[in-house]
Design an enzyme around this catalytic site. Structure first.
Site, mmCIF file in Angstrom:
data_model
loop_
_atom_site.group_PDB
_atom_site.id
_atom_site.type_symbol
_atom_site.label_atom_id
_atom_site.label_comp_id
_atom_site.label_asym_id
_atom_site.label_seq_id
_atom_site.Cartn_x
_atom_site.Cartn_y
_atom_site.Cartn_z
ATOM 1 N N GLY B 12 0.848 -1.194 0.000
ATOM 2 C CA GLY B 12 0.000 0.000 0.000
ATOM 3 C C GLY B 12 0.876 1.234 0.000
ATOM 4 C CB SER B 14 4.177 6.479 1.813
ATOM 5 O OG SER B 14 4.737 6.999 2.991
ATOM 6 N N GLY B 15 2.007 5.721 4.303
ATOM 7 C CA GLY B 15 1.046 6.307 5.246
ATOM 8 C C GLY B 15 -0.292 5.594 5.301
ATOM 9 C CB ALA B 16 -1.885 2.957 3.227
ATOM 10 N N GLY B 17 -0.889 2.692 6.516
ATOM 11 C CA GLY B 17 -1.062 1.942 7.771
ATOM 12 C C GLY B 17 -0.386 0.586 7.790
ATOM 13 C CB THR B 19 4.832 0.434 9.748
ATOM 14 O OG1 THR B 19 5.598 0.310 8.551
ATOM 15 C CG2 THR B 19 5.732 0.194 10.952
ATOM 16 C CB SER B 86 5.663 -4.078 -2.850
ATOM 17 O OG SER B 86 4.616 -4.219 -1.923
#
Lengths: 457, 202
Positions: B12, B14-17, B19, B86
Site C-alpha cells: 500500500g 506510504s502512510g496507508a497503515g 507498519t 511494493s
C-alpha cells in the site's frame, strides 16, 4: 461514604444489601431438629424473624450442579455444568468443569452490571474467577490462592487473614480426628474472612460459602446419626460454631440488610455406594478393553461394542452414533429402546440385603433439563433413594460397597433457604428460585431467560 | 502441530497503515505461539539494502533481496510480516511465486487522506517536486486485483483491520485461534483430581 454519596442518599431510603452465607449440604430437617432441641438458639431466633424454608436441589444433587444453578438462575442445559467431572464425547477426554465451561452469567456479574458492589468467596465452580465489580475468590476447585482471586491485588489481604482454599480431604480420610481438625481450621478461616469483609469492604452483596459443613457431613454424618460417643459431640460443636457465627452476624445487620443462608442439598448416611458402571457391565451394556482397566486411559478403556457407561453420580451416557467416540447406538428408535431398557432395569435394582429399591427415578435428560447445552447432558440421570450413593468409577469388582471413610451422602429434597425479615409461605420450590429472589431484594431487574421466579415479589 | 510458515505481504502507499498494523499483528501472532519475523521497509533499507536507492531498478532489487530472506524464513516455519509499498503487480506476483505460502494484505486509504495525514512529511515534498518517483504522486501504484485481505485505514479502526487479517490467517490455517489460558496446568489438574477422588467424586 464520600460527600457525593451522602448528598445522593439524602432523604432516600438506604439501598438494600444482602449478606448470604452458603451452608453447603446442611439439611433443612437437620437444622429444624437443632432448633427444636435448643442446639441452635441463634438460628431459632432468626427463623422467627424470617422464613426458614425447605427447598429442592437439582438432579444430580452434587454441589457443582446445585451452586451453578443457584448462581445463574438457570437449569444445567443453560449453564452447562452437569457434575464435578465431564467428558468430551468425541474424544473421551475427561475434564473438570470450571467457570470457563459455564455458559450463563452469574448473579454476581448481573449485580456488577447493575452497579452493585459484590464480594463472593469460595463458591464451587467460580474458578477461574470472572471479573466482577468487587472481589471474587474461587472455591475448592482452585489450584492455589494466587490464581483464585479477582482482583489479584486482593491476594495479600487474604493471606494476612490466613485464608485457605479447602480442608485437606486426604487428611480427613485418614481419621475422624484429623477430619474434625481440618474442617474446624478451614471454618476458622472462612468465618474470619466473612467478618473482615463485612466490616472492611464496601459491598451490596456479600456471599461467603462454607464448604466445611459438607465436608464434615461426608466424613461424620453417620457418627452423628448413631450418636457416637467419640464424635457426635464434636459434630454438634461444629454446628454450634455455625450458629454462633449466624448470631454474631445478626447483631451487625441494619434494617436495609437482608441475611440469607442456603444449603444446596441435604444429607443422609450412606447405606451402600452403588457402582453404576459395574451394574452396566453385569447387564452386558458396558464392556472394557482390559479388566481391570488402565486408570490412566480413562474412558478410552471402554470397548467400542459397549452401549452405555456412567459418569458420577448416576449419569448414564448412551454410546450414541455421531456423538460418542466410536458410538454404536443408532439415533432414534434404537437409542430410545436402550434408554428405556436401562431405565426399567434401574428401577428394578434392589439392595441384595434389605430388598429395598436403589433408585427412585430414572430421568430422561429432557425431563429435567431444557436449553441449548442439553447435548452435553447424560442421557439418563438415575436418582437414588436416600442411602444409596451412585458412584462413577469405570471399574469395581463389586456392585456395592460400604466404607467408613466417606459415610454421608447428598439428598435432593432437603436443601434449605433462609430469608431474613420476610414471611414467605412454604411452597415446593428449588434452587432455581434463589437468584430471582436475591435480585428482587436488591431491586435489580431480572435478566431474560431465568428459569425460576422470585419468592418475594 | 508444527507451524506452517507464511509470508504476510502488506502492500500500500506510504502512510496507508502498513507498519501501524504490522507491529500489533506481530504481537498477536506471537501470543498465539508462532515464530514471527517482521521485515519493514524503513528497517530493511538501513541494513540489508542500504546500498540501494529509489530508482525502478533499485526498488526491484530491494524487493528481490527481501523476497529471498522471506522465502528462507517461510520455508523454515516462520510467519514473516513484510510491509513494503511494493507498487508493482508483477513484482508482488514474483514474490508470491518465490515464497509459496503468501497472503497479500492491501492497505488502502484515499490519496487525499494520505496527503492530509502525511505522517513522514513525504507527500508535501513529493508534491513540491522535491522527491522524484514518489508512489501515488509521481509514480504509479498498482493496487492488488485479488488481495486476501483489504483494509481501509480511513474507515476502519486499527482493531477492526487487525481482526480482519487474523481471521483470514486463521481461515487459511496459518494462525491458530487465540485460546484462553487453560484453567489448570497438568500438575494442578492432577491435584484437583486427587482432591475430587478423596471426596469420592471420581
Amino acid at each position: 461514604m464520600g460527600l457525593f454519596g451522602k448528598l445522593r442518599g439524602k432523604g432516600k431510603a438506604k439501598p438494600h444489601r444482602v449478606v448470604f452465607v452458603g451452608l453447603d449440604g446442611t439439611p433443612y430437617t437437620f437444622l429444624k431438629r437443632l432448633i427444636d432441641e435448643g442446639r441452635a438458639p441463634n438460628a431459632a431466633r432468626l427463623a422467627e424473624q424470617g422464613s426458614l424454608l425447605r427447598m429442592d436441589s437439582m438432579w444430580p444433587w452434587v454441589s457443582s450442579v446445585a451452586w451453578s444453578t443457584m448462581m445463574t438462575g438457570v437449569n444445567p442445559a443453560k449453564h452447562n455444568i452437569y457434575g464435578f467431572i465431564d467428558r468430551d464425547a468425541a474424544t473421551y477426554k475427561q475434564f473438570i468443569p470450571t467457570s470457563r465451561h459455564m455458559k450463563a452469567r452469574t448473579l454476581w456479574e448481573v449485580l456488577s452490571d447493575a452497579g452493585k458492589r459484590v464480594a463472593v468467596i469460595n463458591v464451587p465452580v467460580t474458578y477461574p474467577p470472572r471479573q466482577v465489580n468487587g472481589i471474587l475468590v474461587g472455591g475448592f476447585l482452585s489450584p492455589n490462592l494466587e490464581k483464585a482471586v479477582y482482583p489479584a491485588s486482593y491476594v495479600p489481604t487474604l493471606q494476612s487473614l490466613d485464608y485457605v482454599i479447602d480442608a485437606d480431604p486426604w487428611k480427613a480420610r485418614e481419621s475422624k480426628d484429623l477430619a474434625l481438625q481440618e474442617v474446624n481450621a478451614a471454618l476458622d478461616a472462612r468465618i474470619r474472612t466473612l467478618f473482615y469483609l463485612f466490616d472492611n469492604e464496601e459491598w451490596d452483596y456479600l456471599h461467603v460459602h462454607i464448604m466445611e459443613t459438607d465436608r464434615l457431613h461426608h466424613f461424620l454424618w453417620q457418627q452423628m446419626e448413631e450418636d457416637d460417643p467419640d464424635y457426635a459431640p464434636a459434630f454438634y460443636e461444629f454446628h454450634q460454631r455455625i450458629d454462633d457465627m449466624l448470631g454474631k452476624l445478626a447483631t451487625k445487620l441494619d434494617d436495609s440488610t437482608t441475611l440469607i443462608w442456603m444449603a444446596d442439598h441435604g444429607f443422609c448416611t450412606i447405606k451402600k455406594e452403588i457402582y453404576v458402571n459395574r451394574w452396566l457391565m453385569d447387564h452386558g451394556w458396558l464392556k472394557l478393553r482390559n479388566v481391570p482397566p488402565d486408570r490412566k486411559k480413562g474412558l478410552e478403556e471402554i470397548d467400542p461394542a459397549s452401549v452405555a457407561y456412567s459418569l458420577d453420580p448416576g449419569r448414564v451416557v448412551v454410546r450414541l452414533q455421531g456423538r460418542e467416540k466410536d458410538g454404536c447406538v443408532a439415533p432414534g428408535a434404537e437409542y430410545e429402546a436402550i434408554r428405556d431398557e436401562i431405565a426399567a432395569a434401574a428401577l428394578e435394582l434392589r439392595d441384595s440385603d434389605s430388598g429395598e429399591p436403589v433408585f427412585q427415578a430414572a430421568f430422561k435428560r429432557e425431563e429435567l433439563y431444557h436449553g441449548p447445552y442439553l447435548e452435553q447432558a447424560a442421557d439418563l440421570i438415575l436418582a437414588p433413594h436416600d442411602g444409596y450413593d451412585p458412584k462413577g468409577p469405570l471399574f469395581k469388582e463389586t456392585l456395592t460397597y460400604k466404607g467408613d471413610e466417606l459415610v454421608g451422602m447428598h439428598t435432593y429434597d432437603d436443601a434449605m433457604l433462609y430469608v431474613g425479615g420476610r414471611q414467605i409461605p412454604q411452597t415446593r420450590f428449588s434452587v432455581l428460585n434463589v437468584m430471582p429472589t436475591i435480585l428482587d431484594l436488591l431491586d435489580v431487574s431480572q435478566p431474560a431467560g431465568l428459569d425460576g421466579a422470585s419468592l418475594v415479589s | 502441530m508444527e507451524q506452517q510458515g507464511v509470508t504476510i505481504w502488506m502492500t500500500g502507499m506510504s502512510g496507508a497503515g502498513k507498519t501501524a498494523l504490522a507491529i500489533p499483528l506481530e504481537a498477536e501472532l506471537r501470543k498465539r505461539g508462532l515464530k514471527v519475523e517482521r521485515l519493514d521497509g524503513d528497517i530493511v533499507r538501513q541494513s540489508l539494502t542500504r546500498d540501494l536507492g529509489f530508482s525502478k531498478e533499485d526498488r526491484d532489487k530491494n524487493i528481490e533481496r527481501i523476497t529471498f530472506v522471506a522465502k528462507l524464513l517461510t520455508r523454515n516455519g516462520v510467519a514473516v510480516i513484510c510491509s513494503f509499498i511494493s507498487p508493482y503487480r508483477m513484482v508482488r506476483a514474483n514474490v508470491r511465486e518465490e515464497v509459496g505460502s503468501f497472503v497479500e494484505v492491501y492497505c488502502y486509504a484515499p490519496l487525499e487522506t494520505l496527503i492530509e495525514r502525511d505522517v513522514k512529511g513525504l507527500y508535501k515534498k513529493a508534491l513540491a517536486g522535491e522527491i522524484k518517483n514518489f508512489t501515488g504522486v509521481s509514480d504509479p501504484y498498482e493496487a492488488p486485483e485479488n488481495p486476501a485481505v483489504t483494509i481501509d485505514s480511513s474507515t476502519e479502526t486499527l482493531e477492526e483491520s487487525l481482526a480482519k487479517i487474523l481471521a483470514k490467517l486463521e481461515q487459511l490455517g496459518y494462525a491458530p485461534p487465540l485460546e484462553e489460558d487453560e484453567a489448570y496446568t497438568a500438575e494442578e489438574e492432577a491435584e484437583i483430581e486427587s482432591r475430587l477422588a478423596a471426596l469420592g467424586y471420581l
